[in-house]
Scaffold this active site. Structure first.
Site, short mmCIF file in Angstrom:
data_model
loop_
_atom_site.label_atom_id
_atom_site.label_comp_id
_atom_site.label_asym_id
_atom_site.label_seq_id
_atom_site.Cartn_x
_atom_site.Cartn_y
_atom_site.Cartn_z
N ILE A 14 42.06 41.93 24.85
CA ILE A 14 41.21 41.34 25.88
C ILE A 14 41.03 42.29 27.06
O ILE A 14 39.94 42.41 27.62
CB ILE A 14 41.81 40.01 26.41
N ARG A 37 48.59 33.06 20.37
CA ARG A 37 49.58 33.50 21.37
C ARG A 37 48.92 34.47 22.34
O ARG A 37 48.37 35.49 21.92
CB ARG A 37 50.77 34.21 20.69
N ARG A 64 52.89 39.92 47.96
CA ARG A 64 52.67 39.79 46.53
C ARG A 64 51.35 39.06 46.31
O ARG A 64 51.25 37.84 46.53
CB ARG A 64 53.83 39.01 45.90
N GLY A 115 58.08 34.03 27.26
CA GLY A 115 57.08 33.14 26.67
C GLY A 115 55.71 33.79 26.56
O GLY A 115 54.90 33.41 25.71
N GLU A 140 50.95 54.82 47.10
CA GLU A 140 50.13 54.74 48.32
C GLU A 140 49.55 53.35 48.55
O GLU A 140 49.05 53.08 49.64
CB GLU A 140 49.02 55.81 48.28
N GLU A 142 51.41 50.61 48.29
CA GLU A 142 52.56 49.72 48.44
C GLU A 142 53.07 49.77 49.89
O GLU A 142 53.38 50.86 50.40
CB GLU A 142 53.67 50.18 47.48
#
Lengths: 179, 179
Positions: A14, A37, A64, A115, A140, A142
């Protein structure tokens, strides 16, 4: 171990990104039926519990995007292709905190979310960390802020959900058990 | 907390599946530069540490397609839309193990992999579990085998990497700390 193995009938790629890739497998189940899955590939990562000579723990606060908030975590980072986890661990410690160590001890490794993802996280304790003479540039894109906390101070941040991720919660239990 | 917030400039939906979805955000960084973030949306999940009256722990062994192997974990499952985590916890305990409990205690919650996913896992301890008079059918594409182990037996399986995931490692540290 291959108990209850799910054989791949068809794989559909994908997305192939800079950190993760996604594929959907059609699988044959142990009872002969089929299912889908959704699977994330991840290069693996390291996390480090950095402890100063004074017994404080170094944490990093960072935003985050997946959570749309900043949380406080132990330093961590992705494995680069072909890089040994111990090398990644020292590099990430140096880049994110400005400290280094020659006392790196592996605590264990675990899959973060088996999972749907193959991310394997290697966890290290770094004792007697020492400040580098100067900072090393990291990723750079972060931005992190350091926090130096006692175990008790860190445990209090769990209750406030400022510390709220698996590796850091694991680290705190490890340190509490160590006493 | 929004420290070092990354503002979304553009969102691109890549995949919308039955368990996870993937999008890629272009974000504005604190220094004004831009970057891409690959982000997985997940409904959240529960994990349960089921303890028998005799002090044994119930684990489930299952095949994890993402890892292409079977590992031994504490029982767990995804949240259904609108379902309270406590309800999911008892349902998953009953479906996966055939046991139930009226002593469910929340230990905490954590993000499994905050670098790319928003999956929040709620962890419970279920003491004095009791066998149901008959088994309840669970997900028809899930095949699990029960294992009843002491803490020491489970810890030995960590060394063999048969127990190898974050929630189960967290559970073992919790139980060891509890004594």
């Amino acid at each position: 171990m291959k108990k209850f193995e799910e054989k791949t009938i068809e794989t559909s790629s994908i997305y192939d990104g800079k950190v993760i890739s996604l594929r959907v497998d059609t699988v044959s189940l142990p009872d002969g039926n089929t299912s889908k899955r959704e699977l994330i590939k991840h290069p693996g990562a390291v996390a480090i519990i950095p402890i100063t000579k004074e017994g404080k723990i170094i944490f990093v606060e960072q935003y985050r995007k997946a959570l749309e908030k900043s949380i406080i975590e132990i330093p961590a980072g992705k494995l680069e292709p072909g890089e040994a986890p111990e090398v990644t661990a020292v590099r990430e410690l140096e880049e994110e905190t400005g400290y280094t160590t020659n006392k790196l001890k592996k605590l264990g490794s675990f899959y973060t979310s088996p999972g749907f993802a193959d991310e394997l996280l290697h966890v290290y304790e770094a004792d007697d960390i020492e400040l580098l003479p100067e900072r090393i540039a990291g990723d750079e894109d972060e931005f992190v802020e350091l926090m130096e906390l006692t175990l008790e101070e860190a445990e209090a941040l769990v209750a406030e959900e400022r510390i709220h991720d698996a590796k850091t919660m694991y680290a705190l239990l490890h340190l509490r058990l160590k006493g």
